[in-house]
Design a protein around this motif. Structure first.
Motif, PDB file in Angstrom:
ATOM      1  N   GLU A 155       0.917  -1.043   0.073  1.00 12.76           N
ATOM      2  CA  GLU A 155      -0.022  -0.001   0.092  1.00 12.76           C
ATOM      3  C   GLU A 155       1.009   1.307   0.065  1.00 12.76           C
ATOM      4  OE1 GLU A 155      -2.654  -0.270   3.381  1.00 12.76           O
ATOM      5  OE2 GLU A 155      -3.791  -1.952   2.688  1.00 12.76           O
ATOM      6  N   ASN A 156       1.807   1.360   0.965  1.00  7.76           N
ATOM      7  CA  ASN A 156       2.618   2.497   0.888  1.00  7.76           C
ATOM      8  C   ASN A 156       3.610   2.679  -0.374  1.00  7.76           C
ATOM      9  OD1 ASN A 156       2.305   2.881   3.604  1.00  7.76           O
ATOM     10  ND2 ASN A 156       3.997   2.012   4.416  1.00  7.76           N
ATOM     11  N   LYS A 157       3.847   1.507  -1.014  1.00  6.11           N
ATOM     12  CA  LYS A 157       4.719   1.550  -2.261  1.00  6.11           C
ATOM     13  C   LYS A 157       3.642   2.099  -3.538  1.00  6.11           C
ATOM     14  CE  LYS A 157       7.207  -1.242  -5.579  1.00  6.11           C
ATOM     15  NZ  LYS A 157       7.773  -2.523  -5.768  1.00  6.11           N
ATOM     16  N   GLU A 158       2.224   1.905  -3.509  1.00  7.61           N
ATOM     17  CA  GLU A 158       1.450   2.575  -4.368  1.00  7.61           C
ATOM     18  C   GLU A 158       1.140   3.835  -4.101  1.00  7.61           C
ATOM     19  OE1 GLU A 158      -2.211   0.519  -4.397  1.00  7.61           O
ATOM     20  OE2 GLU A 158      -1.605  -1.203  -5.058  1.00  7.61           O
ATOM     21  N   ARG A 159       1.419   4.207  -2.807  1.00  8.63           N
ATOM     22  CA  ARG A 159       1.290   5.585  -2.612  1.00  8.63           C
ATOM     23  C   ARG A 159       2.635   6.425  -2.783  1.00  8.63           C
ATOM     24  NH1 ARG A 159      -1.452   3.902   2.711  1.00  8.63           N
ATOM     25  NH2 ARG A 159      -3.605   3.738   2.140  1.00  8.63           N
ATOM     26  N   GLY A 160       3.756   5.779  -2.976  1.00  4.69           N
ATOM     27  CA  GLY A 160       4.795   6.503  -3.044  1.00  4.69           C
ATOM     28  C   GLY A 160       5.404   6.878  -1.842  1.00  4.69           C
ATOM     29  N   ILE A 161       5.357   5.729  -0.787  1.00  5.85           N
ATOM     30  CA  ILE A 161       5.773   6.072   0.501  1.00  5.85           C
ATOM     31  C   ILE A 161       6.875   4.937   0.658  1.00  5.85           C
ATOM     32  CG2 ILE A 161       5.477   6.119   2.910  1.00  5.85           C
ATOM     33  CD1 ILE A 161       2.482   6.940   2.220  1.00  5.85           C
ATOM     34  N   GLU A 162       8.155   5.378   0.985  1.00  6.65           N
ATOM     35  CA  GLU A 162       9.198   4.486   1.298  1.00  6.65           C
ATOM     36  C   GLU A 162       8.961   3.914   2.616  1.00  6.65           C
ATOM     37  OE1 GLU A 162      13.112   5.773   0.856  1.00  6.65           O
ATOM     38  OE2 GLU A 162      12.791   6.730  -1.118  1.00  6.65           O
ATOM     39  N   SER A 163       9.231   2.369   2.746  1.00  9.30           N
ATOM     40  CA  SER A 163       9.090   1.751   4.074  1.00  9.30           C
ATOM     41  C   SER A 163       9.919   0.498   4.182  1.00  9.30           C
ATOM     42  CB  SER A 163       7.373   1.305   4.376  1.00  9.30           C
ATOM     43  OG  SER A 163       6.863   0.708   3.395  1.00  9.30           O
ATOM     44  N   ASN A 164      10.019  -0.073   5.350  1.00  6.18           N
ATOM     45  CA  ASN A 164      10.916  -1.126   5.368  1.00  6.18           C
ATOM     46  C   ASN A 164       9.975  -2.294   6.043  1.00  6.18           C
ATOM     47  OD1 ASN A 164      12.418  -2.962   7.539  1.00  6.18           O
ATOM     48  ND2 ASN A 164      14.093  -1.933   6.273  1.00  6.18           N
ATOM     49  N   LEU A 165      10.138  -3.539   5.344  1.00  4.55           N
ATOM     50  CA  LEU A 165       9.096  -4.540   5.632  1.00  4.55           C
ATOM     51  C   LEU A 165       9.288  -4.823   7.221  1.00  4.55           C
ATOM     52  CD1 LEU A 165       6.728  -6.286   4.427  1.00  4.55           C
ATOM     53  CD2 LEU A 165       8.619  -7.967   3.599  1.00  4.55           C
ATOM     54  N   VAL A 166      10.610  -5.107   7.442  1.00  4.76           N
ATOM     55  CA  VAL A 166      10.916  -5.636   8.800  1.00  4.76           C
ATOM     56  C   VAL A 166      10.265  -4.829   9.809  1.00  4.76           C
ATOM     57  CG1 VAL A 166      12.635  -6.430  10.630  1.00  4.76           C
ATOM     58  CG2 VAL A 166      12.676  -6.963   7.917  1.00  4.76           C
ATOM     59  N   GLN A 167      10.319  -3.418   9.561  1.00  4.48           N
ATOM     60  CA  GLN A 167      10.113  -2.372  10.356  1.00  4.48           C
ATOM     61  C   GLN A 167       8.517  -2.545  10.781  1.00  4.48           C
ATOM     62  OE1 GLN A 167      11.750   1.648   9.647  1.00  4.48           O
ATOM     63  NE2 GLN A 167      10.180   2.618  11.234  1.00  4.48           N
ATOM     64  N   LEU A 168       8.084  -2.491   9.492  1.00  2.00           N
ATOM     65  CA  LEU A 168       6.611  -2.659   9.543  1.00  2.00           C
ATOM     66  C   LEU A 168       5.846  -3.808  10.314  1.00  2.00           C
ATOM     67  CD1 LEU A 168       5.552  -1.626   5.755  1.00  2.00           C
ATOM     68  CD2 LEU A 168       5.233  -0.257   7.839  1.00  2.00           C
ATOM     69  N   GLN A 169       6.458  -4.871  10.215  1.00  2.00           N
ATOM     70  CA  GLN A 169       6.158  -5.790  10.937  1.00  2.00           C
ATOM     71  C   GLN A 169       6.377  -5.883  12.536  1.00  2.00           C
ATOM     72  OE1 GLN A 169       7.495  -9.947   9.477  1.00  2.00           O
ATOM     73  NE2 GLN A 169       6.592 -11.061  11.052  1.00  2.00           N
ATOM     74  N   ASN A 170       7.627  -5.221  12.720  1.00  2.00           N
ATOM     75  CA  ASN A 170       7.688  -5.052  14.036  1.00  2.00           C
ATOM     76  C   ASN A 170       6.635  -4.120  14.857  1.00  2.00           C
ATOM     77  OD1 ASN A 170       9.852  -6.588  14.243  1.00  2.00           O
ATOM     78  ND2 ASN A 170      11.381  -5.017  13.848  1.00  2.00           N
ATOM     79  N   GLU A 171       6.280  -2.800  13.773  1.00  2.00           N
ATOM     80  CA  GLU A 171       5.247  -2.022  14.484  1.00  2.00           C
ATOM     81  C   GLU A 171       3.920  -2.480  14.390  1.00  2.00           C
ATOM     82  OE1 GLU A 171       5.497   1.097  11.556  1.00  2.00           O
ATOM     83  OE2 GLU A 171       7.368   2.202  12.347  1.00  2.00           O
ATOM     84  N   ILE A 172       3.482  -3.412  13.532  1.00  2.00           N
ATOM     85  CA  ILE A 172       2.240  -4.252  13.615  1.00  2.00           C
ATOM     86  C   ILE A 172       2.079  -5.001  14.995  1.00  2.00           C
ATOM     87  CG2 ILE A 172       0.911  -5.858  12.717  1.00  2.00           C
ATOM     88  CD1 ILE A 172       1.577  -4.794   9.786  1.00  2.00           C
ATOM     89  N   ALA A 173       3.409  -5.646  15.205  1.00  2.00           N
ATOM     90  CA  ALA A 173       3.122  -6.420  16.385  1.00  2.00           C
ATOM     91  C   ALA A 173       3.268  -5.816  17.500  1.00  2.00           C
ATOM     92  CB  ALA A 173       4.552  -7.363  16.465  1.00  2.00           C
ATOM     93  N   GLU A 174       3.851  -4.437  17.622  1.00  2.00           N
ATOM     94  CA  GLU A 174       3.620  -3.611  18.934  1.00  2.00           C
ATOM     95  C   GLU A 174       2.405  -2.941  18.879  1.00  2.00           C
ATOM     96  OE1 GLU A 174       6.740  -0.680  18.029  1.00  2.00           O
ATOM     97  OE2 GLU A 174       8.293  -2.157  18.564  1.00  2.00           O
ATOM     98  N   ARG A 175       1.645  -2.836  17.809  1.00  2.00           N
ATOM     99  CA  ARG A 175       0.365  -2.105  17.794  1.00  2.00           C
ATOM    100  C   ARG A 175      -0.717  -3.283  18.404  1.00  2.00           C
ATOM    101  NH1 ARG A 175      -3.401   1.448  13.603  1.00  2.00           N
ATOM    102  NH2 ARG A 175      -5.003   1.776  15.230  1.00  2.00           N
ATOM    103  N   ASP A 176      -0.398  -4.398  17.783  1.00  2.00           N
ATOM    104  CA  ASP A 176      -1.364  -5.654  18.310  1.00  2.00           C
ATOM    105  C   ASP A 176      -1.377  -5.715  19.827  1.00  2.00           C
ATOM    106  OD1 ASP A 176      -2.058  -6.197  15.718  1.00  2.00           O
ATOM    107  OD2 ASP A 176      -0.661  -7.798  15.544  1.00  2.00           O
TER     108      ASP A 176
END
Length: 218
Positions: A155-176
């Motif tokens: 989704e971020n890629k489609e919007r032109g937003i740079e992101s790190n897959l590992v970081q995203l997974q960690n953030e999702i786990a923290e939010r959970d």
């Protein structure tokens, strides 16, 4: 016969996307509660409000006007913030804001008034347990943190937003963890909710599965 449908689940499980598609098929109204909390988070970030200052917090909530349109637009005090509230920064802040008792009480009351008439699909984290406990159909939509991180990355890629897959997974786990362990209205599956794991399903397959449940219920 119109019914109300509650869809709960963790971040990036596809709740809003599925809810929107279901609304298009059924002619129902989508109430994106997550967008509402994101709007509050954005307002607080913009104003620099200290969420621990109860007096200022209560006053600020009265100044927040949120409008959700039929075409998926989200307006905060008259400004289109549809894209801005979907950033990872706002996602993390929304999780913190949603744990506040005054914020939750204010928005839950607003959401319940919106859904007094039948024919609504509402998605969030406490819809089936708190906001619409009498909903005729309750769905708990989930997926592995790895699958959800990949969706957010694309989704971020489609919007032109740079992101790190590992970081995203960690953030999702923290939010959970935050969402499931907060004292007020924690994320959990309602006893009468139907569990759907979308880790290996695309959105059309999820929609088709829920449509079968809706047909049976109606």
């Amino acid at each position: 016969m119109a019914i109300n449908i509650a869809i709960d689940g963790p971040s990036a499980s596809g709740k809003s996307t599925v809810a929107k598609q279901l609304c298009q098929k059924l002619g129902y109204v989508h109430l994106d509660t997550g967008a509402m909390y994101r709007c509050v988070a954005l307002y607080f970030l913009r104003t620099g409000l200290d969420i621990n200052d109860e007096d200022k917090l209560k006053k600020a909530l009265k100044d927040i006007k949120i409008d959700l349109t039929g075409d998926g637009k989200v307006y905060l005090n008259g400004q289109d913030v549809s894209q801005e509230i979907r950033t990872d920064r706002i996602s993390q802040q929304a999780s913190i804001v949603s744990a506040n008792r005054f914020v939750r009480e204010h928005l839950v009351t607003m959401q319940q008034k919106m859904a007094e008439k039948k024919g609504f699909i509402m998605d969030g984290r406490d819809i089936g347990t708190v906001v619409l406990p009498e909903a005729e159909l309750k769905i708990y939509l989930t997926a592995s943190s790895k699958a959800r991180a990949m969706r957010r990355y694309l989704e971020n890629k489609e919007r032109g937003i740079e992101s790190n897959l590992v970081q995203l997974q960690n953030e999702i786990a923290e939010r959970d963890y935050r969402d499931m362990h907060r004292k007020i209205s924690p994320l959990k599956k309602a006893d009468d909710a139907i569990l759907i794991d979308s880790s290996n399903l695309n959105k059309d397959e999820v929609v088709a599965e829920i449509m079968k449940l809706i047909t049976e219920k109606i």
